[in-house]
Structure formats: C-alpha cells, structure tokens
Design a protein around this motif. Structure first.
Motif, mmCIF file in Angstrom:
data_model
loop_
_atom_site.group_PDB
_atom_site.id
_atom_site.type_symbol
_atom_site.label_atom_id
_atom_site.label_comp_id
_atom_site.label_asym_id
_atom_site.label_seq_id
_atom_site.Cartn_x
_atom_site.Cartn_y
_atom_site.Cartn_z
ATOM 1 N N ARG A 297 0.845 -1.208 0.000
ATOM 2 C CA ARG A 297 0.000 0.000 0.000
ATOM 3 C C ARG A 297 0.877 1.253 0.000
ATOM 4 O O ARG A 297 0.598 2.208 -0.721
ATOM 5 C CB ARG A 297 -0.889 -0.053 1.253
ATOM 6 C CG ARG A 297 -1.979 0.993 1.337
ATOM 7 C CD ARG A 297 -2.835 0.684 2.572
ATOM 8 N NE ARG A 297 -3.577 1.851 3.003
ATOM 9 C CZ ARG A 297 -4.792 2.167 2.551
ATOM 10 N NH1 ARG A 297 -5.371 1.409 1.681
ATOM 11 N NH2 ARG A 297 -5.406 3.249 2.999
ATOM 12 N N THR B 158 1.451 4.282 -3.119
ATOM 13 C CA THR B 158 1.213 5.731 -3.031
ATOM 14 C C THR B 158 2.341 6.509 -3.703
ATOM 15 O O THR B 158 2.237 7.717 -3.886
ATOM 16 C CB THR B 158 1.095 6.206 -1.560
ATOM 17 O OG1 THR B 158 2.337 5.978 -0.907
ATOM 18 C CG2 THR B 158 -0.018 5.509 -0.826
ATOM 19 N N GLU C 191 -7.179 -3.213 -6.485
ATOM 20 C CA GLU C 191 -6.913 -1.824 -6.085
ATOM 21 C C GLU C 191 -8.184 -0.986 -6.155
ATOM 22 O O GLU C 191 -8.449 -0.167 -5.281
ATOM 23 C CB GLU C 191 -5.854 -1.242 -7.010
ATOM 24 C CG GLU C 191 -4.953 -0.259 -6.338
ATOM 25 C CD GLU C 191 -3.662 -0.071 -7.113
ATOM 26 O OE1 GLU C 191 -3.708 0.565 -8.174
ATOM 27 O OE2 GLU C 191 -2.626 -0.576 -6.668
ATOM 28 N N THR D 18 -9.546 5.001 7.396
ATOM 29 C CA THR D 18 -8.594 4.419 6.445
ATOM 30 C C THR D 18 -8.998 4.710 5.006
ATOM 31 O O THR D 18 -8.152 5.014 4.163
ATOM 32 C CB THR D 18 -8.474 2.901 6.692
ATOM 33 O OG1 THR D 18 -8.055 2.706 8.039
ATOM 34 C CG2 THR D 18 -7.445 2.258 5.777
ATOM 35 N N SER D 19 -10.306 4.641 4.729
ATOM 36 C CA SER D 19 -10.771 4.964 3.368
ATOM 37 C C SER D 19 -10.508 6.434 3.062
ATOM 38 O O SER D 19 -10.122 6.786 1.942
ATOM 39 C CB SER D 19 -12.267 4.668 3.236
ATOM 40 O OG SER D 19 -12.487 3.291 3.395
ATOM 41 N N GLY E 124 -6.903 6.809 2.374
ATOM 42 C CA GLY E 124 -6.630 6.277 1.035
ATOM 43 C C GLY E 124 -6.913 7.299 -0.049
ATOM 44 O O GLY E 124 -6.150 7.436 -1.007
ATOM 45 N N LEU F 227 -4.533 6.892 -3.193
ATOM 46 C CA LEU F 227 -4.522 5.441 -3.374
ATOM 47 C C LEU F 227 -5.896 4.928 -3.799
ATOM 48 O O LEU F 227 -6.007 3.944 -4.524
ATOM 49 C CB LEU F 227 -4.107 4.788 -2.046
ATOM 50 C CG LEU F 227 -3.631 3.364 -2.062
ATOM 51 C CD1 LEU F 227 -2.389 3.217 -2.914
ATOM 52 C CD2 LEU F 227 -3.313 2.918 -0.638
ATOM 53 N N VAL F 228 -6.906 5.610 -3.338
ATOM 54 C CA VAL F 228 -8.288 5.195 -3.606
ATOM 55 C C VAL F 228 -8.981 6.300 -4.398
ATOM 56 O O VAL F 228 -8.866 7.480 -4.048
ATOM 57 C CB VAL F 228 -9.032 4.965 -2.263
ATOM 58 C CG1 VAL F 228 -10.517 4.795 -2.478
ATOM 59 C CG2 VAL F 228 -8.444 3.766 -1.540
#
Lengths: 385, 307
Positions: A222, A226, A382, B41-42, B45, B50-51
C-alpha cells in the motif's frame, strides 16, 4: 522508468540475498534433487552403452533347433543368457529377478520340422514376462524370437550361418532417434536435471508469490502504491527480479549437472533462451498466484499443489512421451511442459535450435499471459480497496 | 491547502465515507479521530491518492489528487498504520529503496538518508537489519521513510501504535519539528492526548461522516455547559451539612457517603459558593475536571474512542 524499475529489482535481489529460506528453496533444493536423482538414473546406464538384458532359458527340448537358438543368443551382445530349469525360470520372473524367461518344451524341435514339412500344429515356446519390467522384457522377447527364427531358417534351408541377419531380406540399422549421441543413462540424467530445474523455478515462483502477499499484509504494498511508479512498473520489477533469481536457480542446476558429468549437446544460445524464458514464465505464475491468494497460509498450500501437479504433467518427473497419447496432447497447455521440453532440447534431445526457440517462445507467451492477468487482477483489487 | 470536498466511498451497500469535507491549511497539523470502522482508512486512502472516491475529490493546492496523477502524489508522504518496511533489509537499504521510488539517488539520496536516520535517532543502527530493531525503532524508521522526498503533506495513519513511551515522544517531537518547518500534517490516532498535543484542528469522524471539526477549544464548547465538582469530607455528617448549605446557595448537590457532588456552569461562582457553604467545615479534597476531547468524543458519538 528504467531507474524506477531497477530500484525494484535491486530491492528484491537484496531481500532474496538476506532470505536464507528463499535461497534454499530456489537453489539448494533443486540442485540436490537433480544431483541425487541424476545419479540414480546415471547408474542405470551412465556409460552410454545399452546394458545386456538378462534372459533365463530352460531348454527341455535339447534339440538341434534349440541348441542352435542358444548359440545364436550367445552371439548377441545385448543378451545375458542364464540356463535354468522351467520351474526356476518361472520363479525368477515371478520374483522380479528377471524380466523375461523362456521355456523350450520337449519335442519343440521335432514339431517345428514336422510343421514345416506337413503343415501340422505349430509348437509353442513358453514365455514369462515381468509386467514391472516391460521394456526389458520386450527387448528380451525380441532377441529370443530372432534367435529361434534364425535357428529354424538354418534348419529349413540347410545352411549354417554365424549371422542370422544374413538370411533376412533386409537389414535393420538402429539409431537413438531423439538423442544427440547420448546413451540412455545420459539422456535420463539430462532429463532429470531439466525437470528438477523447472520444478525449482516453479517453487521459486511460490516464494515470490508469498513475498508479494506478505507485502500486502504488512502494508508495504500500500505504501509503495502511493509512490509515483505505476503498478505495471512495480510488477515488472518483480518479474525481472524473479527472472534473475529463476535463471540463477536453473544455471546452478545445470552447472551441478556439468560438474557431475552432464554434457550440453544443444546450442548454448538455445539454452540461455529457454533458461531466461522459463524463469520469466515462473515469475509471472508467481505474480498470478499472489494476485489470487487471500492469505499466505491458504495460498501456500494451494500453490504447492498447483506446482506439483503442473510439474508432474510437464514431464519434469518422467518424460512426457511415457504418458498416454491423450495426456501428451493435453499437456501442451501446461506451461512448464514447454520449459521442460525446451531444456531437454537444449541439453540432449535433437530438436535443433529452432525447436528450442519455439519452446522458448511458447514459454514466453505463457509468461506474458500470466503477467497480463496479474496486472488486471491487481488493478481490480486496487479499485475494490 | 489540502481539501477534500464531498468525498464518498462505497463498498457495495456500505458507505464508508459519506460526503466528507475537510480543509487542512498549509503548515498545520490536522487530527482525524474516530473509532474503528469510522471510515478513517478509506479517507486516508483518498487523501494519498490510493483510492479513487466514488464522488467528490481531493485537491492539493488546486491539483486533484488521484491514483493516476503521479506528480501530485509525489508531493504527499504516507506513513501507514502498519510497520511498512522490509525486515530483511537494513535501515539504510530500506531508505535507499523508498528514496528511489521518488527518483532520488546518488549523493542527494545519501544526504537525505543521513538526515532521516538522524531524525529517527538511528544513525548508529543504519547498517543493522530491521528485524533486529525494537518496535519503537521500526516505528521511527517507518515515519522517516515517508520524508525522504520532502513531501508538502505528510499523512500519518496511527503512527505510534505499539511503541514505548520514549519512542512515542521521539515521534511527537519529530512531527512537531516538521510542522514548525512548515510541513502540513494529517494525523489519525486512537490516542486523544496525541491529537490534543499535536493537532491545530481536529475532526471527529463516525459512520463515514465528520460529526464535528475545529480547534480543541471549539470542540470543547460543544459539550453541555454543566460541569461537576466532587467534595470529600471527613465524615458523613459534615458531608450532609455541606450538601444542605450548597442547596441553599442555589447549587444542585447530591451526597453519597462522605462525598458530595455538585454541578455548576461557572467555576468562579461555584468556588465562591462552596467556600461560603463549607466555611465551618472545609472539605478534605476538591476535584473538578476540565472538559476533554474524550468527553467531546463520547458526547458526539456515544462511544469511547477505543471502541
């Protein structure tokens, strides 16, 4: 792009260097297995000469024909004839001490002569075969049949000849069709090294998969995601480092073979090609396993089962031509089969550089498919995270 | 300025982040508090790119932070909740790899690695495998690995979980130093005192939503005005007399054994009334607590932060 890729490769190789377990799985185990199994196969025929087939003969007939047949057998270098009684001959085959035995019944010679002149009932040789040693038994049966045929023809045409083959209207010239000037033992040994080498890189692939899964569990994955390098670069780095480690593993297995008497009869270019392609394909399989697994514990068991099945079907444990024909055809879709065949071709089987390059190409295509699947799968994971 | 506007992240039927808005000013530390499953956490992210959120967006100085934009992501440092470093490698090898992720190599990397090791107090352990480190040393390395590329924003997801007090203090000092140097920080934690010490502004999250945000004092004002004071007397008789006197003085008081509890809204007035009512028999102990974030959190979410 290249510095980022090299950064991943360098890190993976450093991790591999400091992980003794991985080094043992990828290098030490396949080398030890190949040397051990190779020595077993080598002792079966390491000289390159075919070993004489032991045959037990019980001559209850003692006729001119049976004696002539025994003389003929004695001239045959590929036979080692031992005389015994009928009961002893049968018992030796039942016990597995001999692959083949023949009993010449009393009156055999007379019945042969009578049969030739009046066309009466043909006499029967009593043959005993050990099904566990079929190849040797069939060879022995062939030599014995030839000896009796020669003796019968001598009797029929009233000729005495030292070489029964001279009576036949043709001559047979024997070649070891697939191998390049190797004896049975060397070919078997070479196949063992090819098979164990491929098995080694497949186990290396499991290690690679476990490393990726550990990174996912510990958050390293993870964290790296990033950073600027794309997923493709990250996975390509794994593929390259896995290829380096896999190639090292295969090279060590082959070097161990060379140190114990193995000879490379094929092209060095072909050998390098199939080694690199096999290692790349295995690494891609490792990435695919990592992309599918949920936990390391669960995945390790399943991937060991998968690798062992694939190794068996690939002919790594025993040559694929010993399998039923339909299995041989079906295993064309087993990626490791092409790696084993390619290595066999580069080391001892006479399929030429082009044959090895075809095997390399197919292996590489399989690798590309697994790699593409891994990218797709990791992308999907992902998006769902 | 790091801005998240209208962020929504769904997992099937579950809405993990529900129209979340936050703004983090440059050079400040922003705390994100919430129980497990609150959606922190979301949110993290999405903040680090990342999300990809289902709705809304995150911007850093006007540029959208997204998984596909590597340039803006390179301006963000991320310290995961886990100790996300390679145990097999030594500290220097780890830092060289993480520097390489941002294209930093050669002498520049050497200098930054040396700085990071100094900040983490690991200069003497630079060549030792990380697996030989204590939990605190690993945590410190975990933090500085995110600083090598000199990010504009540092996002830390519970960076002190499982560390000894000494290492925790070292991490606090490092974060305070970074903020002094002008770095923008986002900090999540289960430990209220960490957020109270480090963060200029705090957001409290529950069920994917921000239920309150502001400075510590702004959040404390969300509590009801009534406070309580506990007075302990030498015996029950004295406590009974004091409770009656406080009642006559207009304060709500209750007694349990030799302890009297009284409620008030103005601490000064309450102290004057207590002094007058208990002049003849003063209490042995007086105890009153200032409002805390823990109480604010409990008041807003109905649960303890560590639930």
């Amino acid at each position: 792009m290249l510095p980022a890729l090299l950064n991943f490769v360098r890190k993976d190789l450093l991790v591999f260097r400091s992980d003794r377990g991985a080094a043992i799985t990828a290098i030490v185990m396949p080398v030890l297995l190949a040397v051990f199994l190779g020595s077993l196969f080598g002792s079966a025929g390491g000289s390159g000469e075919m070993k004489p087939v032991p045959v037990i003969v019980a001559d209850e007939d003692q006729s001119e024909i049976s004696k002539r047949a025994l003389e003929e057998m004695a001239t045959e270098n590929h036979l080692k004839v031992t005389m015994a009684s009928a009961a002893e001959a049968k018992e030796a085959v039942n016990n597995g001490k001999s692959a083949f035995a023949v009993v010449v019944p009393k009156g055999f010679g007379e019945q042969v002569v009578a049969g030739m002149s009046s066309g009466g009932e043909r006499p029967k040789l009593q043959e005993y075969i050990d099904p566990a040693q079929q190849t040797a038994a069939m060879a022995g049966q062939g030599f014995v049949t030839k000896a009796f045929a020669t003796a019968t023809l001598d009797k029929a045409f009233g000729r005495e000849t030292k070489a029964g083959d001279d009576l036949l209207p043709f001559k047979a010239e024997t070649h070891q069709a697939a191998a390049k000037q190797t004896g049975d033992g060397e070919a078997s040994r070479a196949h063992v090294f090819a098979g164990m080498g491929v098995q080694g890189v497949l186990f290396m692939a499991i290690n690679l998969a476990m490393n990726v899964m550990r990174e996912r569990r510990t958050g390293v994955w993870r964290r790296v995601r990033t950073a600027p390098p794309s997923l493709e670069i990250q996975l390509l780095g794994r593929l390259v480092s896995g290829t380096v480690v896999g190639s090292l593993s295969l090279t060590c297995v082959i070097l161990a073979g060379l140190l114990t008497g193995l000879r490379i009869h094929g092209s060095l270019v072909g050998l390098v090609s199939i080694v690199l392609c096999s290692a790349a394909m295995s690494s891609a399989i490792g990435l695919a396993i990592a992309s599918l697994g949920k936990t390391e514990e669960q995945s390790r068991g399943l991937s060991v089962l998968f690798v062992l099945t694939m190794t068996m079907l690939s002919g790594a444990w025993f040559p694929s031509f010993l399998m039923p024909e339909w299995v041989q055809k079906a295993t064309l879709v087993v990626p490791a089969r092409w790696a084993v065949d390619g290595l066999d071709g580069a080391i001892w089987r006479d399929i030429g550089l082009s044959g090895v390059m075809v095997a390399s190409g197919v292996t590489l295509v399989f690798g590309a498919v697994f790699f593409a699947f891994s990218i797709w799968r990791f992308r999907t994971l992902e998006r769902a995270a | 300025m790091l801005i998240a506007k209208g962020l929504v992240r769904r997992y099937g039927q579950l809405v993990a982040v529900d129209h979340l808005d936050i703004e983090v000013a440059p050079g400040t530390c922003f705390g994100l508090l919430g129980p497990n499953g609150a959606g922190k956490t979301s949110t993290i992210g999405a903040l680090v790119g990342l999300v990809r959120p289902d709705e809304g967006k995150v911007t850093l100085d006007g540029q959208e932070v997204s998984p596909s934009d590597h340039r803006v992501r390179a301006r963000i440092g991320y310290v995961p909740q886990e100790i996300a470093i390679y145990e097999e490698l030594d500290a220097k090898q780890n830092l060289r790899f993480f520097a390489g992720l941002y294209g930093i190599s050669g002498p520049d990397a050497d200098n930054r690695i040396a700085e990071a090791l100094e900040l983490a107090g690991l200069l003497n352990n630079a060549d030792k495998p990380v697996r030989t480190f204590s939990g605190g040393m690993k945590r410190r390395l975990n933090l500085v690995a995110a600083l090598l590329h000199k990010p504009h924003v540092l996002v830390m997801d519970e960076p002190t979980v499982g560390v000894d007090p000494q290492s925790r203090n070292a991490i606090f000092e490092a974060v305070e130093r970074l903020v002094e140097l002008g770095m923008t920080c986002v900090y999540t934690s289960h430990y209220m005192e960490e957020v109270e010490r480090l963060c200029d502004r705090i957001a409290i999250m529950d069920h994917g939503k921000i239920v309150a945000q502001g400075t510590k004092s702004e959040l404390e004002k969300l509590l009801p005005p009534e406070r309580s004071m506990r007075l302990t007397f030498a015996n029950e008789d004295l406590a009974s007399v004091a409770a009656s006197s406080l009642g006559r003085a207009g304060l709500k008081a209750s007694r349990e054994g030799n302890v009297v509890t009284t409620e008030f809204t103005d601490l000064g007035a309450a102290l004057a009334a207590v002094g007058q009512a208990c002049a003849a028999s003063p209490p042995l102990e007086m105890h009153s607590q200032a409002p805390s974030l823990e109480e604010v959190f409990l008041h807003l979410t109905g649960k303890s932060l560590r639930d």
